[in-house]
Design an enzyme around this catalytic site. Structure first.
Site, PDB file in Angstrom:
ATOM      1  N   SER A 257       0.846  -1.191   0.000  1.00 41.58           N
ATOM      2  CA  SER A 257       0.000   0.000   0.000  1.00 41.58           C
ATOM      3  C   SER A 257       0.880   1.239   0.000  1.00 41.58           C
ATOM      4  O   SER A 257       2.018   1.192   0.497  1.00 41.58           O
ATOM      5  CB  SER A 257      -0.883   0.010   1.251  1.00 41.58           C
ATOM      6  OG  SER A 257      -1.444   1.279   1.500  1.00 41.58           O
TER       7      SER A 257
ATOM      8  N   TYR B  57      -1.358  -0.837  10.120  1.00 40.93           N
ATOM      9  CA  TYR B  57      -1.499  -1.152   8.703  1.00 40.93           C
ATOM     10  C   TYR B  57      -0.284  -0.651   7.931  1.00 40.93           C
ATOM     11  O   TYR B  57       0.278  -1.362   7.093  1.00 40.93           O
ATOM     12  CB  TYR B  57      -2.780  -0.506   8.185  1.00 40.93           C
ATOM     13  CG  TYR B  57      -3.072  -0.699   6.722  1.00 40.93           C
ATOM     14  CD1 TYR B  57      -3.700  -1.848   6.263  1.00 40.93           C
ATOM     15  CD2 TYR B  57      -2.750   0.295   5.800  1.00 40.93           C
ATOM     16  CE1 TYR B  57      -3.998  -2.012   4.914  1.00 40.93           C
ATOM     17  CE2 TYR B  57      -3.041   0.141   4.454  1.00 40.93           C
ATOM     18  CZ  TYR B  57      -3.659  -1.013   4.010  1.00 40.93           C
ATOM     19  OH  TYR B  57      -3.945  -1.179   2.672  1.00 40.93           O
TER      20      TYR B  57
END
Length: 282
Positions: free
Chosen positions: A141, A154
């Site tokens: 990401s 995350y």
């Protein structure tokens, strides 16, 4: 389609929705036999049934090594071998400020996103190394590259996926196994819709919300990321390993707006010492 993956077998975790679903559809259309792995049974089974021959669904929780091992074994038993392992399953996980992080949520985020990718790499390598062939892909990401664009845990695990993949790429290349990472920007998907729209089913709302901040003419869709995965999985990328491929409309590489294409800098000129500018010829 051109059959770029004809004869290949691919496992796609998180394959029942979003990027995983888009990749399963494209890989299957390009000739691959696909094993769709997910904890979402109903949509996973429905997708496999829709794709028909050459597609199968396996329920798998990637945080459990036994599930991932069984998933790889099922692919080999059903289709004969494994060519592509796409470690795509992931959750946003723990949200909130660092000083109030709930450790059970953090542990779950690490287990699904990073441990899941590690298990996928381990068991894919187990069957790929003897064949001296294979491709391992993993989804990271922009949050793993840039600060402030994703939740803390995350962000950490998505950065970890990049480091893990690059390390594994260095080991496995001598066995003919390639290992790469895809970095998608914000994609119109159920997970994104749950964050920015009226709920996981509100894909139209997600499209509109993401469109307001899109770097290009529209927000990213699963098919855009699937196209990147297709290239990395295909023989066209036979010597591409240890890379991070952003499919993010330039978010990680060209995130800021250019001041030199608008406003006072829109017209061409040359800026020299003390603010002096060159003069255009008549």
């Amino acid at each position: 389609m051109s059959g770029r993956l004809a004869g290949k077998v691919a496992v796609i975790t998180g394959g029942a929705s979003g990027i995983g679903e888009g990749t399963a559809r494209l890989f299957h259309a390009e000739g691959a036999r696909v094993v769709i792995a997910d904890v979402q049974e109903s949509p996973g089974e429905a997708l496999a049934a829709e794709l028909g021959e050459g597609a199968a669904f396996v329920r798998a929780d990637v945080s459990r090594e036994d599930d991932v091992a069984a998933l790889v074994d099922t692919a080999v038993e059903r289709f004969g071998h494994l060519d592509v392992m796409f470690n795509n399953a992931g959750v946003m996980g723990a949200l909130g400020p660092i000083d109030r992080t709930r450790m059970p949520d953090a542990d779950l985020t690490i287990a699904v996103n990073l441990r899941g990718a590690l298990c996928g790499m381990k068991h894919a390598a187990r069957v790929m190394k003897p064949r001296r062939s294979g491709v391992i892909l993993s989804t990271s990401s922009p949050a793993g590259v840039l600060g402030g664009v994703g939740p803390h845990v995350y962000s950490a695990v998505k950065a970890g996926i990049i480091g893990l993949s690059n390390s594994v790429a260095a080991e496995l290349r001598r066995f003919g196994v390639r290992c790469n990472v895809i970095v998608p920007g914000a994609v119109v998907s159920a997970m994104t819709a749950g964050l920015v729209a009226g709920g996981a089913d509100d894909l139209g709302g997600a499209e509109r919300a993401l469109g307001e901040t899109a770097y290009m003419d529209r927000p990213l869709r699963p098919a855009d990321v699937a196209a990147g995965a297709l290239y990395l999985a295909s023989d066209e990328a036979s010597h591409v390993t240890g890379i991070v491929l952003p499919v993010d409309a330039g978010m990680t590489g060209a995130g800021g707006p250019s001041p030199f294409a608008t406003g006072r800098y829109e017209e061409p000129t040359g800026l020299l010492e003390a603010g002096r500018r060159t003069v255009a010829p008549d």
